[in-house]
Design a protein around this motif. Structure first.
Motif, mmCIF file in Angstrom:
data_model
loop_
_atom_site.group_PDB
_atom_site.id
_atom_site.type_symbol
_atom_site.label_atom_id
_atom_site.label_comp_id
_atom_site.label_asym_id
_atom_site.label_seq_id
_atom_site.Cartn_x
_atom_site.Cartn_y
_atom_site.Cartn_z
ATOM 1 N N ASP A 127 0.824 -1.210 0.000
ATOM 2 C CA ASP A 127 0.000 0.000 0.000
ATOM 3 C C ASP A 127 0.861 1.266 0.000
ATOM 4 O O ASP A 127 0.337 2.370 0.161
ATOM 5 C CB ASP A 127 -0.934 0.000 1.217
ATOM 6 N N GLY A 128 2.171 1.082 -0.150
ATOM 7 C CA GLY A 128 3.069 2.233 -0.199
ATOM 8 C C GLY A 128 3.435 2.784 1.161
ATOM 9 O O GLY A 128 3.813 3.960 1.282
ATOM 10 N N GLY A 129 3.356 1.933 2.183
ATOM 11 C CA GLY A 129 3.610 2.415 3.542
ATOM 12 C C GLY A 129 4.974 3.041 3.743
ATOM 13 O O GLY A 129 5.117 3.991 4.523
ATOM 14 N N TYR A 130 5.984 2.519 3.054
ATOM 15 C CA TYR A 130 7.329 3.059 3.216
ATOM 16 C C TYR A 130 7.537 4.359 2.437
ATOM 17 O O TYR A 130 8.574 5.009 2.595
ATOM 18 C CB TYR A 130 8.376 2.025 2.771
ATOM 19 N N ASP A 131 6.569 4.727 1.609
ATOM 20 C CA ASP A 131 6.703 5.934 0.802
ATOM 21 C C ASP A 131 5.714 7.023 1.209
ATOM 22 O O ASP A 131 5.621 8.055 0.539
ATOM 23 C CB ASP A 131 6.479 5.582 -0.683
ATOM 24 N N ASP A 132 4.994 6.794 2.280
ATOM 25 C CA ASP A 132 3.958 7.743 2.712
ATOM 26 C C ASP A 132 4.348 8.339 4.061
ATOM 27 O O ASP A 132 4.287 7.664 5.100
ATOM 28 C CB ASP A 132 2.609 7.028 2.814
ATOM 29 N N GLU A 133 4.733 9.578 4.055
ATOM 30 C CA GLU A 133 5.248 10.236 5.260
ATOM 31 C C GLU A 133 4.204 10.319 6.370
ATOM 32 O O GLU A 133 4.547 10.462 7.554
ATOM 33 C CB GLU A 133 5.741 11.634 4.888
ATOM 34 N N ARG A 134 2.926 10.190 6.022
ATOM 35 C CA ARG A 134 1.865 10.331 7.033
ATOM 36 C C ARG A 134 2.005 9.336 8.184
ATOM 37 O O ARG A 134 1.581 9.616 9.303
ATOM 38 C CB ARG A 134 0.493 10.111 6.389
ATOM 39 N N TRP A 135 2.553 8.154 7.896
ATOM 40 C CA TRP A 135 2.545 7.088 8.891
ATOM 41 C C TRP A 135 3.763 7.121 9.821
ATOM 42 O O TRP A 135 3.812 6.366 10.785
ATOM 43 C CB TRP A 135 2.487 5.727 8.207
ATOM 44 N N TRP A 136 4.703 7.990 9.565
ATOM 45 C CA TRP A 136 5.986 7.934 10.263
ATOM 46 C C TRP A 136 6.187 9.122 11.189
ATOM 47 O O TRP A 136 5.741 10.243 10.901
ATOM 48 C CB TRP A 136 7.127 7.905 9.239
#
Length: 448
Positions: free
Chosen positions: A236-245
């Motif tokens: 789902d692109g978790g490593y490319d989505d700054e929102r989650w970090w």
């Protein structure tokens, strides 16, 4: 079937019982040390396989040096056998990256030193009075040394995982189990519970003292987060989505090019991993392994959840809402048996999520002990009334926001160094450790 409740001997137990328990713990640890250091040849023992880790031969002699320091010098009051090597094996004097350049004992000499120390330590064990001092009460010093050796055995197993080349270790896989289809989460009622311990004979200083904590009601995952669930985060692109970090986490993964758990690589449409010299397809039903705190925290945010606090984790693991009592382990007060948890390097991988129903907590939470260390949201801090013992470098110097707490142990952890109150800690960037996680949510929040 419920296991008979056979807790560890109490502090006032018969000396022969305490002596037998200490001997068993020391012997088990030494057998594992021998396995880990004879599985490879001498060049592999003296090499540094990662700047994050010591050469295996350093761990070997360090184990002997600490045993000599505490059992021969402190308990028995004997003169130092080899005082000139104390500095070489002082973990605080030399960082791991420097240790290969030190004049370390070569493998055969390290083994002789280890054996000589153990022979003398067993003589001390035979003659020790288990009452009268904090160091010897209930055989604490012997238990501390057994735990110390097992912790270094876990460290050496990490080095084996980082080592390049063909497999040097082997172990049977966990028993296959049907795919877990039970409830994905469990509600833990709010209220007060007893956290920590003042009675566990071999508990270390950071586990003490027992104290009351109040935790609001919350939901916690029934099992650790699996590889399959974590792959959904990746896809789902978790490593490319700054929102989650967190800001620090985002900076870290970008700076180091992290896009999956350590030892994973993509091969077409599937993910492969390297595990102790073997390359294999990542098994979807196993708990995810080798993720840092930042990755665990990001996944939890992506899933609309959060990491549990340390207090929440311990309440889920130990508190019995029927009796109001905190147990030693999720299943009760009995020492771990194979049906309870994946511990002791019996296997070289986590068991599938949902395994070990005999080891579940009173509320039905599974695999809280063994399989993978579980990151919590909590910083490593002392409990109210904490007193450093027997030396402040074990815990006190690490207290603060730099370290995050992990709980529960892993397949690499021996039962002597794992219990419901045991606390581990590490930097939030660490991934070489056998770390995974489960998530939680407030009772009032909605499921995503």
């Amino acid at each position: 079937m419920t296991a008979p409740q056979t807790p560890a001997p109490a502090a006032d137990a018969d000396p022969d019982i305490l002596r037998e328990r200490a001997l068993a713990a020391l012997t088990t640890a030494r057998a594992r040390t021998a396995l880990l250091t004879t599985a490879v040849d001498d060049p592999d023992l003296t090499a540094q396989h990662s700047p994050l880790m010591s050469p295996l031969v350093w761990d070997l002699a360090h184990i002997g040096n600490q045993e000599e320091l505490w059992l021969l010098r402190n308990v028995a009051g004997r003169e130092a056998m080899r005082p000139e090597i104390d500095g070489l094996y002082d973990a605080f004097e030399h960082p791991r990256a420097e240790r290969p350049s030190l004049p370390l004992l070569p493998p055969e000499e390290a083994r002789r030193y280890l054996a000589e120390v153990r022979g003398r330590a067993l003589d001390v064990l035979e003659s020790t009075d288990f009452h009268g001092t904090r160091l010897t009460d209930a055989g604490f010093a012997f238990g501390m040394i057994a735990q110390h050796e097992q912790q270094h055995d876990e460290t050496m197993l990490i080095t084996h995982q980082l080592r390049k080349g063909p497999a040097a270790l082997s172990a049977p896989d966990p028993e296959p189990v049907p795919l877990y289809t039970g409830p994905p989460e469990v509600l833990v009622p709010g209220g007060e519970f007893a956290m920590g311990t003042s009675t566990e004979p071999w508990a270390l200083d950071n586990e003490r003292p027992a104290h009351r904590r109040t935790v609001p009601a919350f939901h916690i995952d029934t099992t650790p987060v699996t590889n399959g669930a974590y792959q959904a985060f990746i896809e789902d692109g978790g490593y490319d989505d700054e929102r989650w970090w967190t800001a620090e986490g985002w900076d870290h993964i970008r700076a180091h090019g992290i896009h999956a758990p350590l030892f994973w690589r993509r091969d077409g449409r599937q993910w492969l991993r390297r595990r102790f010299g073997v390359t294999e397809v990542v098994p979807a039903d196993e708990p995810v392994l080798h993720v840092c705190w930042y990755e665990a925290d990001a996944y939890a945010r992506w899933a609309g959840r959060r990491l549990p606090t340390e207090a929440e984790w311990e309440k889920a693991a130990r508190h019995n809402p029927v009796t109001g009592r905190s147990r030693r382990y999720p299943w009760g007060d009995a020492d771990p048996e194979p049906e309870h948890a994946n511990l002791g390097q019996r296997h070289l991988r986590p068991a599938p999520a949902g395994s070990y129903p005999a080891g579940e907590s009173p509320l039905g939470v599974r695999q809280l002990i063994g399989d993978v260390w579980e990151w919590t949201s909590s910083d490593f801090l002392p409990y109210p009334g904490f007193t450093a013992f027997p030396y402040k470098e074990y815990s006190e110097v690490f207290f603060g926001p730099e370290y995050k707490v992990l709980r529960g142990g892993a397949f690499a952890v021996d039962p002597v160094a794992c219990r419901g109150t045991f606390r581990n800690w590490d930097y939030p960037i660490r991934r070489q450790i056998f770390s995974g996680f489960r998530t939680a949510r407030d009772a009032s929040s909605e499921v995503r």
